[in-house]
Write a protein that holds these residues in place. Structure first.
Motif, PDB file in Angstrom:
ATOM      1  N   LEU A 228      40.119   9.320  48.383  1.00 22.94           N
ATOM      2  CA  LEU A 228      41.215   8.551  48.609  1.00 22.94           C
ATOM      3  C   LEU A 228      40.846   7.120  48.945  1.00 22.94           C
ATOM      4  CD1 LEU A 228      43.587  10.861  50.741  1.00 22.94           C
ATOM      5  CD2 LEU A 228      43.529  10.517  48.177  1.00 22.94           C
ATOM      6  N   VAL A 229      41.421   6.342  48.368  1.00 26.65           N
ATOM      7  CA  VAL A 229      41.167   4.750  48.357  1.00 26.65           C
ATOM      8  C   VAL A 229      42.431   4.320  49.040  1.00 26.65           C
ATOM      9  CG1 VAL A 229      41.168   2.565  47.309  1.00 26.65           C
ATOM     10  CG2 VAL A 229      40.097   4.620  45.922  1.00 26.65           C
ATOM     11  N   ASP A 230      43.705   4.748  48.786  1.00 25.79           N
ATOM     12  CA  ASP A 230      44.688   4.392  49.652  1.00 25.79           C
ATOM     13  C   ASP A 230      45.080   5.267  50.504  1.00 25.79           C
ATOM     14  OD1 ASP A 230      45.104   2.204  47.927  1.00 25.79           O
ATOM     15  OD2 ASP A 230      46.215   3.189  46.565  1.00 25.79           O
ATOM     16  N   THR A 231      44.842   5.208  51.859  1.00 22.27           N
ATOM     17  CA  THR A 231      45.156   5.999  53.127  1.00 22.27           C
ATOM     18  C   THR A 231      46.287   5.379  53.697  1.00 22.27           C
ATOM     19  OG1 THR A 231      42.973   6.494  53.190  1.00 22.27           O
ATOM     20  CG2 THR A 231      44.364   6.987  55.250  1.00 22.27           C
ATOM     21  N   PHE A 232      47.427   6.162  53.922  1.00 18.32           N
ATOM     22  CA  PHE A 232      48.659   5.714  54.473  1.00 18.32           C
ATOM     23  C   PHE A 232      48.493   5.937  55.896  1.00 18.32           C
ATOM     24  CE2 PHE A 232      49.734   6.872  50.047  1.00 18.32           C
ATOM     25  CZ  PHE A 232      50.282   5.531  49.563  1.00 18.32           C
ATOM     26  N   ARG A 233      48.715   4.941  56.579  1.00 14.44           N
ATOM     27  CA  ARG A 233      48.437   5.277  57.890  1.00 14.44           C
ATOM     28  C   ARG A 233      49.922   5.010  58.678  1.00 14.44           C
ATOM     29  NH1 ARG A 233      43.570   6.381  58.561  1.00 14.44           N
ATOM     30  NH2 ARG A 233      41.974   5.364  57.571  1.00 14.44           N
ATOM     31  N   GLU A 234      50.714   4.127  58.430  1.00 19.67           N
ATOM     32  CA  GLU A 234      52.218   3.970  59.118  1.00 19.67           C
ATOM     33  C   GLU A 234      53.256   4.340  58.284  1.00 19.67           C
ATOM     34  OE1 GLU A 234      52.452   0.061  61.205  1.00 19.67           O
ATOM     35  OE2 GLU A 234      50.250   0.358  62.183  1.00 19.67           O
ATOM     36  N   ARG A 235      53.188   4.123  57.063  1.00 21.34           N
ATOM     37  CA  ARG A 235      54.350   4.150  56.163  1.00 21.34           C
ATOM     38  C   ARG A 235      53.955   4.704  54.695  1.00 21.34           C
ATOM     39  NH1 ARG A 235      58.651   2.372  57.799  1.00 21.34           N
ATOM     40  NH2 ARG A 235      60.551   3.042  56.783  1.00 21.34           N
ATOM     41  N   VAL A 236      54.503   5.404  54.332  1.00 19.20           N
ATOM     42  CA  VAL A 236      54.358   6.120  52.820  1.00 19.20           C
ATOM     43  C   VAL A 236      55.598   5.498  52.257  1.00 19.20           C
ATOM     44  CG1 VAL A 236      54.183   7.819  51.172  1.00 19.20           C
ATOM     45  CG2 VAL A 236      53.072   8.099  53.506  1.00 19.20           C
ATOM     46  N   THR A 237      55.233   4.477  51.042  1.00 17.67           N
ATOM     47  CA  THR A 237      56.483   4.176  50.195  1.00 17.67           C
ATOM     48  C   THR A 237      56.061   4.179  48.721  1.00 17.67           C
ATOM     49  OG1 THR A 237      57.092   2.844  51.876  1.00 17.67           O
ATOM     50  CG2 THR A 237      57.969   2.331  49.586  1.00 17.67           C
ATOM     51  N   LEU A 238      56.633   5.123  47.924  1.00 11.51           N
ATOM     52  CA  LEU A 238      56.449   5.390  46.433  1.00 11.51           C
ATOM     53  C   LEU A 238      57.420   5.219  45.563  1.00 11.51           C
ATOM     54  CD1 LEU A 238      53.929   8.559  46.844  1.00 11.51           C
ATOM     55  CD2 LEU A 238      53.372   6.144  46.618  1.00 11.51           C
ATOM     56  N   GLY A 239      57.540   4.799  44.541  1.00 11.93           N
ATOM     57  CA  GLY A 239      58.594   4.571  43.626  1.00 11.93           C
ATOM     58  C   GLY A 239      58.601   6.007  42.599  1.00 11.93           C
ATOM     59  N   ALA A 240      57.812   6.469  42.170  1.00  9.33           N
ATOM     60  CA  ALA A 240      57.381   7.461  41.055  1.00  9.33           C
ATOM     61  C   ALA A 240      56.641   8.595  41.587  1.00  9.33           C
ATOM     62  CB  ALA A 240      57.028   6.756  40.049  1.00  9.33           C
ATOM     63  N   PRO A 241      57.170   9.711  41.200  1.00  7.81           N
ATOM     64  CA  PRO A 241      58.080   9.951  40.189  1.00  7.81           C
ATOM     65  C   PRO A 241      59.417  10.205  40.768  1.00  7.81           C
ATOM     66  CG  PRO A 241      56.934  12.092  40.845  1.00  7.81           C
ATOM     67  CD  PRO A 241      56.056  10.874  41.557  1.00  7.81           C
ATOM     68  N   SER A 242      59.505  10.077  42.223  1.00  9.30           N
ATOM     69  CA  SER A 242      60.706   9.984  42.858  1.00  9.30           C
ATOM     70  C   SER A 242      60.718   8.989  44.170  1.00  9.30           C
ATOM     71  CB  SER A 242      61.188  11.402  43.488  1.00  9.30           C
ATOM     72  OG  SER A 242      61.515  12.404  42.175  1.00  9.30           O
ATOM     73  N   ALA A 243      61.668   8.511  44.345  1.00  8.45           N
ATOM     74  CA  ALA A 243      61.406   7.242  45.505  1.00  8.45           C
ATOM     75  C   ALA A 243      61.162   8.209  46.746  1.00  8.45           C
ATOM     76  CB  ALA A 243      62.901   6.930  45.525  1.00  8.45           C
ATOM     77  N   LEU A 244      60.399   7.321  47.600  1.00 14.24           N
ATOM     78  CA  LEU A 244      59.797   8.032  48.863  1.00 14.24           C
ATOM     79  C   LEU A 244      59.763   7.243  49.823  1.00 14.24           C
ATOM     80  CD1 LEU A 244      58.892  10.875  50.372  1.00 14.24           C
ATOM     81  CD2 LEU A 244      56.371  10.092  49.332  1.00 14.24           C
ATOM     82  N   ASP A 245      60.217   7.000  50.865  1.00 13.83           N
ATOM     83  CA  ASP A 245      59.747   6.259  52.257  1.00 13.83           C
ATOM     84  C   ASP A 245      59.867   7.016  53.306  1.00 13.83           C
ATOM     85  OD1 ASP A 245      59.405   4.007  53.302  1.00 13.83           O
ATOM     86  OD2 ASP A 245      61.463   3.438  53.591  1.00 13.83           O
ATOM     87  N   ILE A 246      58.559   7.319  53.954  1.00 16.25           N
ATOM     88  CA  ILE A 246      58.646   8.071  55.206  1.00 16.25           C
ATOM     89  C   ILE A 246      57.762   7.168  56.366  1.00 16.25           C
ATOM     90  CG2 ILE A 246      57.136  10.189  56.056  1.00 16.25           C
ATOM     91  CD1 ILE A 246      57.350  11.402  53.437  1.00 16.25           C
ATOM     92  N   ASP A 247      58.282   7.130  57.270  1.00 14.02           N
ATOM     93  CA  ASP A 247      57.767   6.267  58.313  1.00 14.02           C
ATOM     94  C   ASP A 247      57.032   7.313  59.144  1.00 14.02           C
ATOM     95  OD1 ASP A 247      57.079   4.748  60.837  1.00 14.02           O
ATOM     96  OD2 ASP A 247      59.114   4.623  61.425  1.00 14.02           O
ATOM     97  N   LEU A 248      55.673   7.182  58.891  1.00 14.18           N
ATOM     98  CA  LEU A 248      54.524   8.147  59.745  1.00 14.18           C
ATOM     99  C   LEU A 248      54.605   7.981  61.205  1.00 14.18           C
ATOM    100  CD1 LEU A 248      51.693   7.819  57.003  1.00 14.18           C
ATOM    101  CD2 LEU A 248      53.529   9.683  57.232  1.00 14.18           C
ATOM    102  N   THR A 249      54.903   6.709  61.755  1.00 16.16           N
ATOM    103  CA  THR A 249      54.837   6.361  63.188  1.00 16.16           C
ATOM    104  C   THR A 249      55.949   7.422  63.807  1.00 16.16           C
ATOM    105  OG1 THR A 249      56.317   4.620  63.039  1.00 16.16           O
ATOM    106  CG2 THR A 249      53.932   4.446  62.825  1.00 16.16           C
ATOM    107  N   ALA A 250      56.973   7.687  63.001  1.00 12.81           N
ATOM    108  CA  ALA A 250      58.000   8.460  63.656  1.00 12.81           C
ATOM    109  C   ALA A 250      57.782  10.074  63.789  1.00 12.81           C
ATOM    110  CB  ALA A 250      59.407   8.313  62.881  1.00 12.81           C
TER     111      ALA A 250
END
Length: 78
Positions: A53-75
């Protein structure tokens, strides 16, 4: 059950993404979890049984495809 989930994800994932089951995910030299199902960019696949994994999400995951996704990992409370 994970086989069914992986098959469903494979049938809907765009070509730039890969779905893998029970594969080592190398995060750094000390961390390499083995999740049941993983969806990653195709470029992250390093072999038949390992991802890097080059991109490691630590605080927030935001993706636009294949479906919109926005997760606040700190929550997320562990």
């Amino acid at each position: 059950m994970t086989g069914l989930l992986a098959a469903g994800l494979r049938s809907t994932a765009p070509p730039a993404l890969r779905v893998r089951r029970q594969m080592t995910v190398v995060i750094d030299e000390h961390n390499a979890p083995e999740p049941d199902v993983t969806v990653v960019r195709a470029a992250a696949v390093r072999g038949a049984d390992q991802l890097h994994l080059v991109d490691t999400f630590r605080e927030r995951v935001t993706l636009g495809a294949p479906s919109a996704l926005d997760i606040d990992l700190t929550a997320i409370r562990w």
